[in-house]
Motif scaffolding. Structure first.
Motif, PDB file in Angstrom:
ATOM      1  N   THR A 514       0.837  -1.191   0.000  1.00  0.00           N
ATOM      2  CA  THR A 514       0.000   0.000   0.000  1.00  0.00           C
ATOM      3  C   THR A 514       0.875   1.245   0.000  1.00  0.00           C
ATOM      4  O   THR A 514       2.036   1.222   0.429  1.00  0.00           O
ATOM      5  N   ASP A 515       0.308   2.362  -0.485  1.00  0.00           N
ATOM      6  CA  ASP A 515       1.062   3.616  -0.498  1.00  0.00           C
ATOM      7  C   ASP A 515       0.925   4.333   0.842  1.00  0.00           C
ATOM      8  O   ASP A 515       0.424   3.765   1.820  1.00  0.00           O
ATOM      9  N   GLU A 516       1.384   5.581   0.908  1.00  0.00           N
ATOM     10  CA  GLU A 516       1.376   6.307   2.180  1.00  0.00           C
ATOM     11  C   GLU A 516      -0.032   6.566   2.703  1.00  0.00           C
ATOM     12  O   GLU A 516      -0.229   6.865   3.889  1.00  0.00           O
ATOM     13  N   ASN A 517      -1.038   6.435   1.828  1.00  0.00           N
ATOM     14  CA  ASN A 517      -2.434   6.602   2.241  1.00  0.00           C
ATOM     15  C   ASN A 517      -3.135   5.281   2.501  1.00  0.00           C
ATOM     16  O   ASN A 517      -4.350   5.245   2.665  1.00  0.00           O
ATOM     17  N   GLY A 518      -2.356   4.181   2.491  1.00  0.00           N
ATOM     18  CA  GLY A 518      -2.942   2.871   2.733  1.00  0.00           C
ATOM     19  C   GLY A 518      -3.676   2.306   1.533  1.00  0.00           C
ATOM     20  O   GLY A 518      -4.441   1.350   1.680  1.00  0.00           O
ATOM     21  N   LEU A 519      -3.475   2.878   0.356  1.00  0.00           N
ATOM     22  CA  LEU A 519      -4.193   2.458  -0.849  1.00  0.00           C
ATOM     23  C   LEU A 519      -3.301   1.636  -1.763  1.00  0.00           C
ATOM     24  O   LEU A 519      -2.078   1.829  -1.807  1.00  0.00           O
ATOM     25  N   LEU A 520      -3.943   0.718  -2.512  1.00  0.00           N
ATOM     26  CA  LEU A 520      -3.237  -0.079  -3.503  1.00  0.00           C
ATOM     27  C   LEU A 520      -4.151  -0.291  -4.703  1.00  0.00           C
ATOM     28  O   LEU A 520      -5.300  -0.718  -4.555  1.00  0.00           O
ATOM     29  N   THR A 521      -3.618   0.022  -5.879  1.00  0.00           N
ATOM     30  CA  THR A 521      -4.323  -0.256  -7.128  1.00  0.00           C
ATOM     31  C   THR A 521      -3.641  -1.439  -7.799  1.00  0.00           C
ATOM     32  O   THR A 521      -2.438  -1.392  -8.082  1.00  0.00           O
ATOM     33  N   LEU A 522      -4.397  -2.497  -8.021  1.00  0.00           N
ATOM     34  CA  LEU A 522      -3.823  -3.706  -8.604  1.00  0.00           C
ATOM     35  C   LEU A 522      -3.511  -3.506 -10.088  1.00  0.00           C
ATOM     36  O   LEU A 522      -4.114  -2.661 -10.757  1.00  0.00           O
ATOM     37  N   PRO A 523      -2.600  -4.317 -10.614  1.00  0.00           N
ATOM     38  CA  PRO A 523      -2.342  -4.275 -12.053  1.00  0.00           C
ATOM     39  C   PRO A 523      -3.591  -4.710 -12.845  1.00  0.00           C
ATOM     40  O   PRO A 523      -4.575  -5.206 -12.282  1.00  0.00           O
ATOM     41  N   ASP A 524      -3.521  -4.548 -14.137  1.00  0.00           N
ATOM     42  CA  ASP A 524      -4.642  -4.940 -14.999  1.00  0.00           C
ATOM     43  C   ASP A 524      -4.959  -6.424 -14.837  1.00  0.00           C
ATOM     44  O   ASP A 524      -4.062  -7.254 -14.626  1.00  0.00           O
ATOM     45  N   ILE A 525      -6.270  -6.730 -14.937  1.00  0.00           N
ATOM     46  CA  ILE A 525      -6.737  -8.119 -14.888  1.00  0.00           C
ATOM     47  C   ILE A 525      -7.336  -8.463 -16.251  1.00  0.00           C
ATOM     48  O   ILE A 525      -8.031  -7.643 -16.864  1.00  0.00           O
ATOM     49  N   TYR A 526      -7.078  -9.684 -16.683  1.00  0.00           N
ATOM     50  CA  TYR A 526      -7.540 -10.128 -17.994  1.00  0.00           C
ATOM     51  C   TYR A 526      -8.450 -11.344 -17.833  1.00  0.00           C
ATOM     52  O   TYR A 526      -8.284 -12.143 -16.897  1.00  0.00           O
ATOM     53  N   ALA A 527      -9.407 -11.478 -18.768  1.00  0.00           N
ATOM     54  CA  ALA A 527     -10.303 -12.648 -18.785  1.00  0.00           C
ATOM     55  C   ALA A 527      -9.825 -13.631 -19.853  1.00  0.00           C
ATOM     56  O   ALA A 527      -9.396 -13.233 -20.936  1.00  0.00           O
ATOM     57  N   ASP A 528      -9.892 -14.931 -19.493  1.00  0.00           N
ATOM     58  CA  ASP A 528      -9.574 -15.935 -20.513  1.00  0.00           C
ATOM     59  C   ASP A 528     -10.867 -16.309 -21.246  1.00  0.00           C
ATOM     60  O   ASP A 528     -11.793 -15.497 -21.304  1.00  0.00           O
ATOM     61  N   GLY A 529     -10.971 -17.513 -21.744  1.00  0.00           N
ATOM     62  CA  GLY A 529     -12.156 -17.903 -22.503  1.00  0.00           C
ATOM     63  C   GLY A 529     -13.315 -18.371 -21.657  1.00  0.00           C
ATOM     64  O   GLY A 529     -14.372 -18.739 -22.206  1.00  0.00           O
ATOM     65  N   GLU A 530     -13.171 -18.423 -20.322  1.00  0.00           N
ATOM     66  CA  GLU A 530     -14.223 -18.902 -19.440  1.00  0.00           C
ATOM     67  C   GLU A 530     -15.121 -17.757 -19.008  1.00  0.00           C
ATOM     68  O   GLU A 530     -14.645 -16.713 -18.543  1.00  0.00           O
ATOM     69  N   ALA A 531     -16.441 -17.940 -19.169  1.00  0.00           N
ATOM     70  CA  ALA A 531     -17.403 -16.957 -18.671  1.00  0.00           C
ATOM     71  C   ALA A 531     -17.909 -17.412 -17.311  1.00  0.00           C
ATOM     72  O   ALA A 531     -17.881 -18.603 -16.976  1.00  0.00           O
ATOM     73  N   GLY A 532     -18.355 -16.452 -16.492  1.00  0.00           N
ATOM     74  CA  GLY A 532     -18.890 -16.782 -15.183  1.00  0.00           C
ATOM     75  C   GLY A 532     -18.472 -15.756 -14.141  1.00  0.00           C
ATOM     76  O   GLY A 532     -17.907 -14.702 -14.451  1.00  0.00           O
ATOM     77  N   THR A 533     -18.764 -16.080 -12.871  1.00  0.00           N
ATOM     78  CA  THR A 533     -18.384 -15.216 -11.749  1.00  0.00           C
ATOM     79  C   THR A 533     -17.191 -15.843 -11.028  1.00  0.00           C
ATOM     80  O   THR A 533     -17.246 -17.009 -10.636  1.00  0.00           O
ATOM     81  N   PHE A 534     -16.169 -15.057 -10.833  1.00  0.00           N
ATOM     82  CA  PHE A 534     -14.940 -15.550 -10.223  1.00  0.00           C
ATOM     83  C   PHE A 534     -14.597 -14.689  -8.994  1.00  0.00           C
ATOM     84  O   PHE A 534     -15.143 -13.604  -8.802  1.00  0.00           O
ATOM     85  N   LEU A 535     -13.684 -15.213  -8.177  1.00  0.00           N
ATOM     86  CA  LEU A 535     -13.344 -14.528  -6.927  1.00  0.00           C
ATOM     87  C   LEU A 535     -11.855 -14.180  -6.881  1.00  0.00           C
ATOM     88  O   LEU A 535     -10.993 -14.996  -7.216  1.00  0.00           O
ATOM     89  N   LEU A 536     -11.569 -12.953  -6.426  1.00  0.00           N
ATOM     90  CA  LEU A 536     -10.216 -12.483  -6.179  1.00  0.00           C
ATOM     91  C   LEU A 536     -10.101 -12.193  -4.676  1.00  0.00           C
ATOM     92  O   LEU A 536     -10.917 -11.455  -4.115  1.00  0.00           O
ATOM     93  N   ARG A 537      -9.107 -12.779  -4.018  1.00  0.00           N
ATOM     94  CA  ARG A 537      -8.940 -12.544  -2.582  1.00  0.00           C
ATOM     95  C   ARG A 537      -7.596 -11.855  -2.332  1.00  0.00           C
ATOM     96  O   ARG A 537      -6.557 -12.281  -2.844  1.00  0.00           O
ATOM     97  N   LEU A 538      -7.653 -10.792  -1.490  1.00  0.00           N
ATOM     98  CA  LEU A 538      -6.446 -10.097  -1.066  1.00  0.00           C
ATOM     99  C   LEU A 538      -6.266 -10.304   0.433  1.00  0.00           C
ATOM    100  O   LEU A 538      -7.229 -10.199   1.199  1.00  0.00           O
TER     101      LEU A 538
END
Length: 575
Positions: A514-538
């Motif tokens: 995180t930066d000095e304000n406690g914030l973090l912007t993740l890099p770009d995320i890409y979708a493969d050929g699978e459709a649906g709802t997926f989960l990202l955990r930090l």
């Protein structure tokens, strides 16, 4: 110390030419290979250095106050090759330095050589300046703590025969609320002492009338501007920064060379006072002696006189007071004084401070001992916010306390080591541990729905905020993982992904912060050929966790062309 205005003050007993000649003779008779200080002209009035800009008197340590002009004798204190630290009173009286004064000079040298070895400060230089400034604290008239029995004050710097320096300390050091005076055995003006003053004897006060405090401050002042006092040009500049007079330079250098050839310790209060000062006319002819004129001191109480002794009554020679050995000679060990565990979060300050107790052979505390604290190991931690090593003097209770230890950003364990300066005694090691920064809560930094079409990049990037106890948590390490489910958070092998430096798909990222304000912007995320709802955990080491939904949809099919009854083709919407 004589101030330079349009003209010089009276030079008293010596002119610049006489001083230079005496120093040359001293060098020739005592120290083969020693080069006498330069003499640019007979008057002793020369610039400070090639290209230097003359400064006002208040730019010097002393305000160019008066000083003693007596030169050392031309006979050598010791024969070449003999010890320069004779343990008993011997040799010429001029070579004797009072015990506490000599100890203060040597302690200052040890301390500064430990903290600034590149300066190469010799204690004999401090002795030369102390001789010229105050006659070694008026012959060593100091108490057990090194404080003069009465303040040593130079004349009022009111512009009448001297520099004009208005009061800067409200009379705190010199008792004068209108003009400044040079103060103490090393004759600091108050404005200079405010910057350079030290507490070298550990009594909690920075006292210019204490020889230990004043000697330490003078040494640091001489070493300023990255000077190397082993280099002649730097040595001259250092002395001239004390008093911008070439005659002063020559006089100090003559005593410096004299003390380098040998000296000995004499009891406090018995040192020989010099004669002739730069602000008094010469009243004796060569070969005669003159009662020395001290810097201004508070007037003594009236005396009723001392009766003459009866010649028939045997007299007993006065008993010389015992000389207290220096702290380095008394100490036999140092030990941990109950420091406790040293732990801190990265970037923070350790709660505890390394503390050692110095003891003599009888188990009694040793005051006035120089102890060096040093950080050892692969770490970016420091002492006091800046240094890897510092030298601290033990106080009256025999304790030396290190400055606050500040953790760097690198987690791990390192050592703070305490050693005695000038003695090969067993060190005391303190183990210190730096832990990672933590956050107890992670949350989305925005409320945008995160969607993408298969094979495409997500339009929005993920923003998260880390906090600890409700406050922003900067520089906290996070891990981002594409997981299979909230209940069974295994790393997913399909669905959205990040890209590594080579453009290859990865579904776990580490080393995020995180930066000095406690914030973090993740890099770009890409979708493969699978459709649906997926989960990202930090996650963060402190227990903070946030799970974010990523929705991937299939692209909308293109309309299928169908023939019309008229034979033309019309687009039929896809079902």
């Amino acid at each position: 110390m004589a101030a330079q205005f349009g003209r010089r003050l009276r030079r008293g007993a010596t002119s610049g030419a006489v001083v230079a000649a005496a120093v040359a003779a001293l060098a020739a008779s005592q120290a083969p290979g020693v080069t006498p200080p330069p003499s640019d002209n007979a008057s002793g009035d020369r610039p400070v250095g090639v290209g230097d800009t003359p400064a006002s008197p208040d730019d010097t340590a002393t305000g160019d106050s008066p000083y003693y002009t007596q030169l050392p004798p031309l006979n050598t204190p010791n024969k070449p090759g003999t010890s320069i630290d004779l343990p008993i009173v011997t040799g010429p009286a001029e070579a004797g330095i009072p015990a506490s004064v000599l100890a203060a000079y040597k302690r200052a040298e040890q301390s500064i050589r430990a903290s600034d070895p590149a300066c190469n400060l010799p204690w004999q230089l401090l002795a030369g300046i102390g001789k010229v400034e105050s006659g070694q604290a008026r012959g060593g008239r100091v108490d057990a703590n090194g404080t003069t029995d009465s303040p040593i004050l130079g004349p009022k710097l009111d512009g009448v025969g001297f520099a004009n320096i208005s009061d800067t300390d409200n009379g705190a050091f010199d008792g004068d609320t209108t003009h400044d005076r040079a103060v103490g055995p090393m004759q600091f003006i108050p404005s200079t002492w405010a910057t350079w003053g030290q507490d070298a004897n550990g009594d909690g006060r920075k006292d210019p009338n204490n020889i230990y405090d004043a000697a330490q401050a003078a040494g640091l002042y001489l070493c300023a501007n990255n000077r190397d006092l082993a280099v002649k040009a730097d040595l001259d500049r250092a002395i001239l920064s004390y008093n911008r007079s070439t005659e002063y330079l020559h006089t100090v250098l003559s005593w410096f060379e004299y003390y380098k050839r040998g000296t000995h310790q004499v009891p406090d209060g018995t040192g020989q006072l010099p004669v002739d000062r730069s602000d008094t006319p010469r009243t004796t002819t060569p070969g005669q002696t003159q009662k020395p004129t001290d810097p201004v001191t508070p007037a003594p109480s009236p005396s009723t006189g001392t009766p003459k002794p009866n010649p028939s009554t045997p007299t007993t020679p006065p008993t010389k007071p015992p000389v207290d050995p220096p702290a380095t000679a008394k100490v036999v060990r140092i030990k941990d004084a109950g420091t406790g565990a040293l732990t801190a979060t990265a970037g923070g300050v350790f709660d505890g401070r390394p503390t050692v107790l110095a003891l003599d052979a009888n188990g009694k505390p040793v005051a006035g001992l120089s102890v060096r604290f040093e950080i050892v190991g692969s770490t970016d931690a420091n002492l006091g916010g800046v240094a890897k090593s510092v030298t601290v003097t033990t106080g009256s209770a025999g304790k030396a306390v290190a400055p606050p230890v500040r953790a760097g950003e690198k987690p791990g364990t390192f050592t703070v080591r305490a050693t005695v300066v000038g003695r090969a005694l067993a060190p005391v090691d303190f183990s210190a541990t730096v832990t990672e920064r933590t956050a107890d809560t992670l949350a989305r930094g925005d409320a945008e729905e995160l969607t993408a079409t298969t094979g495409e990049r997500f339009a929005d990037r993920v923003l998260v905020k880390a906090t600890l106890d409700g406050a922003v948590a900067p520089s906290v390490a996070l891990t981002a993982t594409m997981i299979t489910s909230a209940d069974d958070p295994q790393t997913n092998t399909k669905g959205p992904y990040f890209k590594d430096a080579d453009g290859n798909p990865v579904r776990t990222l580490t080393g995020l912060k995180t930066d000095e304000n406690g914030l973090l912007t993740l890099p770009d995320i890409y979708a493969d050929g699978e459709a649906g709802t997926f989960l990202l955990r930090l996650t963060t080491p402190g227990g903070g966790t946030v799970t974010i939904e990523l929705k991937v949809t299939a692209p909308t099919p293109e309309p299928t062309p169908t023939p019309s009854p008229s034979g033309s083709t019309e687009a039929t919407p896809a079902p």
